[in-house]
Design an enzyme around this catalytic site. Structure first.
Site, mmCIF file in Angstrom:
data_model
loop_
_atom_site.group_PDB
_atom_site.id
_atom_site.type_symbol
_atom_site.label_atom_id
_atom_site.label_comp_id
_atom_site.label_asym_id
_atom_site.label_seq_id
_atom_site.Cartn_x
_atom_site.Cartn_y
_atom_site.Cartn_z
ATOM 1 N N TYR A 32 31.851 27.380 36.449
ATOM 2 C CA TYR A 32 32.439 27.654 34.901
ATOM 3 C C TYR A 32 31.547 28.725 34.270
ATOM 4 O O TYR A 32 30.603 29.107 34.728
ATOM 5 C CB TYR A 32 32.520 26.500 34.187
ATOM 6 C CG TYR A 32 31.330 25.878 33.415
ATOM 7 C CD1 TYR A 32 31.129 26.084 32.106
ATOM 8 C CD2 TYR A 32 30.295 25.345 34.337
ATOM 9 C CE1 TYR A 32 29.940 25.869 31.595
ATOM 10 C CE2 TYR A 32 29.125 25.006 33.558
ATOM 11 C CZ TYR A 32 29.086 25.110 32.245
ATOM 12 O OH TYR A 32 27.613 24.853 31.689
ATOM 13 N N ARG A 51 28.338 36.837 36.955
ATOM 14 C CA ARG A 51 27.263 35.604 37.468
ATOM 15 C C ARG A 51 28.512 34.783 38.055
ATOM 16 O O ARG A 51 28.265 34.036 38.870
ATOM 17 C CB ARG A 51 26.914 35.029 36.201
ATOM 18 C CG ARG A 51 26.112 33.630 36.348
ATOM 19 C CD ARG A 51 25.415 33.208 35.327
ATOM 20 N NE ARG A 51 26.364 32.723 34.330
ATOM 21 C CZ ARG A 51 25.748 32.307 33.269
ATOM 22 N NH1 ARG A 51 24.512 32.313 32.772
ATOM 23 N NH2 ARG A 51 26.671 31.902 32.004
ATOM 24 N N LYS A 149 26.002 27.815 38.327
ATOM 25 C CA LYS A 149 26.747 27.500 37.183
ATOM 26 C C LYS A 149 27.925 26.419 37.246
ATOM 27 O O LYS A 149 29.307 26.678 37.184
ATOM 28 C CB LYS A 149 27.143 28.462 36.071
ATOM 29 C CG LYS A 149 27.344 28.238 34.741
ATOM 30 C CD LYS A 149 27.611 29.091 33.709
ATOM 31 C CE LYS A 149 27.819 28.526 32.361
ATOM 32 N NZ LYS A 149 26.536 28.000 31.594
ATOM 33 N N GLU A 181 14.384 23.955 31.204
ATOM 34 C CA GLU A 181 15.124 24.913 30.544
ATOM 35 C C GLU A 181 15.719 23.780 29.653
ATOM 36 O O GLU A 181 15.259 22.431 29.734
ATOM 37 C CB GLU A 181 16.448 25.569 31.229
ATOM 38 C CG GLU A 181 17.211 24.876 32.183
ATOM 39 C CD GLU A 181 17.942 25.597 33.134
ATOM 40 O OE1 GLU A 181 18.100 26.751 32.700
ATOM 41 O OE2 GLU A 181 18.315 25.021 34.089
#
Length: 285
Positions: A32, A51, A149, A181
């Site tokens: 996504y 990306r 992702k 992160e």
């Protein structure tokens, strides 16, 4: 009622359907992107598309549409939903093989493409950015390919709930004593004016906002050091912040109950937020 996009059709949200055999539903076999909208324009759109292409390639997943067509679809979603400020969520899955199987379906199986919008009027003027976010640390227990992702978001959701139960705003994930992160963002600390953030690898998402912020910081002659940092370093930093498409640059003022600096948003994070929003608006499409 929102209009959503499903496999070539714009539909009222209550009429949108995806098969129960879709691999995104059964296997989390999907990727996504989330693109911000400010003033009716798309922020960092080219970066998000690149990306997306990378994520699809890493998973040997077919592109659901020509990448150039995605801009048209996004703009149509902004128009149909009258979005001034907000987000557009895009998800691609490996599609519906007609039954459940661990093996990938035949190569000619059509991928599933879904988009929907979230209206957030004035969300760039975030009250949280004015006071600064408070975070806790939690163990990083995600899978090893965080650079893709994917829609595998259960553990980040669990970590966000841990933060909520602790009465704070978010969680930073820690592996072998070092911050990887945030639950849905890239993490940074500032020490003696130097911006420190983990280098790109399979351990973290290659953030589109991260890339833009570091570029703007470099152009402003700020010192940048891409390396891992420990939780102890973070708690002793002068300031900290995180970046994402929905948060832009978000100052962090407390980690695990320890205030950073004087407990208010620091000058580096505050300035970077202003620069990022201003420059991104100039480049918006």
């Amino acid at each position: 009622m929102r209009t959503v996009y499903v496999n070539g059709d714009y539909l009222p949200e209550n009429e949108a359907k995806v098969s129960v055999f879709d691999r995104g539903f059964l296997m989390s076999d999907g990727v996504y992107e989330v693109t911000s909208v400010l003033g009716g324009k798309l922020i960092d759109f080219e970066g998000h598309v690149k990306r997306l292409e990378r994520s699809l390639s890493e998973l040997d997943m077919r592109a659901p549409a020509a990448m150039d067509d995605l801009l048209t679809i996004h703009r149509e979603m902004v128009s149909r939903n009258d979005i001034t400020d907000g987000l557009i969520y895009l998800q691609v899955t490996r599609g519906n093989p007609g039954d459940r199987d661990f093996h990938y379906p035949p190569a000619d199986t059509a991928p599933t493409l879904v988009l929907f919008t979230q209206s957030k009027p004035g969300f760039a003027a975030s009250p949280l950015a004015q006071r600064g976010a408070r975070v806790i640390s939690v163990p990083d227990m995600r899978w090893g390919r965080r650079d893709i992702k994917t829609v595998q978001l259960l553990y980040p959701s669990m970590a966000k709930m841990m933060a909520q139960e602790a009465g704070v705003d978010d969680a930073w994930l820690v592996q072998e004593g070092k911050v990887t992160e945030g639950t849905s963002n890239n993490a940074y600390i500032v020490k003696n004016g130097r911006i420190i953030t983990r280098a790109l690898s399979q351990d973290i998402l290659h953030g589109i906002t991260r890339a833009a912020v570091l570029r703007f910081a470099s152009e402003a002659q700020m010192e940048i050091e891409e390396r891992s940092f420990t939780l102890d370093e973070a708690m002793q930093a002068d300031e900290a912040f995180f970046t994402s498409a929905s948060a832009f640059v978000m100052p962090v003022v407390e980690i695990d109950g320890t205030a950073l600096g004087d407990g208010t948003p620091g000058p580096v994070a505050t300035r970077l937020r202003e620069v990022y929003i201003d420059e991104s608006l100039k480049r918006a499409v």
